[in-house]
Design a protein around this motif. Sequence first.
Motif, short mmCIF file in Angstrom:
data_model
loop_
_atom_site.label_atom_id
_atom_site.label_comp_id
_atom_site.label_asym_id
_atom_site.label_seq_id
_atom_site.Cartn_x
_atom_site.Cartn_y
_atom_site.Cartn_z
N ILE A 27 33.80 -4.16 55.99
CA ILE A 27 32.66 -4.51 55.34
C ILE A 27 32.91 -4.55 54.00
N THR A 28 33.68 -3.74 53.27
CA THR A 28 33.81 -3.76 52.02
C THR A 28 34.61 -5.06 51.49
N MET A 29 35.76 -5.26 52.36
CA MET A 29 36.23 -6.94 52.18
C MET A 29 35.15 -8.01 52.34
N MET A 30 34.56 -7.88 53.15
CA MET A 30 33.55 -9.31 53.44
C MET A 30 32.40 -9.31 52.40
N THR A 31 31.88 -8.02 51.99
CA THR A 31 31.02 -7.82 50.87
C THR A 31 31.43 -8.56 49.49
N SER A 32 32.64 -8.12 49.26
CA SER A 32 33.49 -8.50 47.98
C SER A 32 33.54 -10.25 48.09
N LEU A 33 34.24 -10.55 49.13
CA LEU A 33 34.29 -11.93 49.24
C LEU A 33 33.31 -12.78 49.26
N VAL A 34 31.97 -12.34 49.61
CA VAL A 34 30.67 -13.19 49.50
C VAL A 34 30.17 -13.16 48.01
N TYR A 35 30.32 -11.94 47.46
CA TYR A 35 30.03 -11.87 45.88
C TYR A 35 30.94 -12.75 45.02
N ALA A 36 32.21 -12.90 45.51
CA ALA A 36 33.11 -13.82 44.89
C ALA A 36 32.66 -15.31 44.91
N VAL A 37 32.29 -15.55 46.02
CA VAL A 37 32.01 -16.90 46.48
C VAL A 37 30.52 -17.49 45.74
N LEU A 38 29.66 -16.48 45.85
CA LEU A 38 28.53 -16.86 45.11
C LEU A 38 28.61 -16.87 43.75
N ALA A 39 29.39 -16.15 43.06
CA ALA A 39 29.60 -15.94 41.61
C ALA A 39 30.22 -17.03 41.24
N PHE A 40 31.35 -17.72 41.97
CA PHE A 40 32.00 -18.89 41.71
C PHE A 40 31.11 -20.22 41.62
N PHE A 41 30.34 -20.25 42.40
CA PHE A 41 29.27 -21.50 42.22
C PHE A 41 28.45 -21.17 41.07
N GLU A 42 28.02 -19.67 40.84
CA GLU A 42 27.20 -19.75 39.50
C GLU A 42 28.01 -20.07 38.41
N PHE A 43 29.16 -19.61 38.35
CA PHE A 43 29.99 -19.77 37.13
C PHE A 43 30.27 -21.24 37.21
N LYS A 44 30.56 -22.06 37.99
CA LYS A 44 30.60 -23.39 38.00
C LYS A 44 29.45 -24.09 37.55
N HIS A 45 28.35 -23.89 37.97
CA HIS A 45 27.03 -24.31 37.63
C HIS A 45 26.89 -24.32 36.16
N GLU A 46 27.21 -22.96 35.62
CA GLU A 46 27.04 -22.59 34.13
C GLU A 46 28.07 -23.54 33.43
N LEU A 47 29.12 -24.06 33.64
CA LEU A 47 30.25 -24.55 32.89
C LEU A 47 29.69 -26.09 32.95
N VAL A 48 29.26 -26.75 34.11
CA VAL A 48 28.60 -28.11 34.24
C VAL A 48 27.46 -28.24 33.28
N SER A 49 26.41 -27.25 33.28
CA SER A 49 25.40 -27.31 32.72
C SER A 49 25.75 -27.19 31.16
N HIS A 50 26.63 -26.39 30.68
CA HIS A 50 26.92 -26.39 29.54
C HIS A 50 27.54 -27.52 28.83
N ALA A 51 28.64 -28.10 29.75
CA ALA A 51 29.16 -29.44 29.36
C ALA A 51 28.13 -30.75 29.20
N LYS A 52 27.02 -30.56 29.99
CA LYS A 52 25.87 -31.77 29.92
C LYS A 52 25.20 -31.39 28.78
#
Length: 399
Positions: A79-104
């Motif tokens: 459960i801990t592994m799956m939880t951490s993995l979900v958080y990592a994926v969600l944070a990745f998309f948020e981080f990528k969105h921030e970078l693209v928005s900043h570039a634009k």
Amino acid sequence: RKQRHSTFLNQNHAPSNCRKEMAIESADDTKTTSKLLGLKQDDYEVLVMAASAIGLSILYNLLQESMFTSDAKKYTGMITMMTSLVYAVLAFFEFKHELVSHAKTKAAHGGNEGIPVKTGVLENMKGTAFDYARLGTLTAAGMYFTNWSLQYLNYTLRVLFKASKILPTVLIAVAFYKKKFSMAEYVNILVLVASIVLFSYGDAVGKGKTDNASFDIFGIALITVGVIADALTSNFEGEHLFKTRKASHSEVMMAASLFGSLYMLVLMFVTGKAADSYQYLLANPDLAVKVVVSCSAGYFSITFILKIIQRVGAVTAEIVKSVRRVVSIVLSFIIYSKPFLSWHMIGSLFFILFIYNTFQAKAAQQKAKDAAKTARQMQEAVDLEVFANNGNKKNGSGH
């Protein structure tokens, strides 16, 4: 004529950044004066964010408790592994969105003189791999020991213990970072400790009265380790990654969660529980759905809290966090039919007192910040007037 000339100087000879600030303030005033459903637009947006944060947090807690009141609680590592993995994926998309928005945004304002802004995740990370390897150890430990403790404790006690993270956080900040706190803050921490002790005693007395009433001192030891790990996480993030490295919240969450999930996977193989966990997951696919939905709800609830802090400050955010804690505790007792004894009632009163004191402290901090901001704006206005008067004198001597 002198008055008109002075006005002209104030508008046209003021520094460009001052004129920009005046334009922004004017735009903000126009925005806040528009009304929607009887509320100012800003107020309406904050209300929606607050309701979303509370609703998502309640969903997170209810799904988490449903997992840890079933046989799934035996598979803490998975459960801990799956939880951490979900958080990592969600944070990745948020981080990528921030970078693209900043570039634009930078491209729209002619930044970097036509040179494309890099939007790669790895090349934009502020923290190092060693930073996140250490942080991942702390985050994984905090989550793992907290989840493990739920084999022995009620979920409501977990909510209270998570709030008590402030105690080791303060102690670590004083011992290692030489920070200072007021006597009122120390007293408020003692109020929270009293609340947890009373709730724990209530769970100990009520143990066995219903199927969902559980308590074991070993669980207290486990969750204490988890809370200490969380406190070390908060201090390391705040002092090293946010202040020194200037890393964003999404970057920190992404990297730390990724390392945490890898640590849990290794732990499952080392302890020989990987095969059993995999078989259980195949037989109970609804567990994966609960983990993904609950973690997504928890992640976006935190996101809304951060947005509220950015929009209206920490006081409103603290109210929202307090409401979601209280509602989560109440619903837990109602839905899972746990005995609510007099000790729980007294502990609840202490917890409400802790929330009230925390709110008052946040309000006082916000008031001090507002006073400092007002003083700074008044000083800027005086400096601007002196600048205009000097311009008048120069023009007068030129005539």
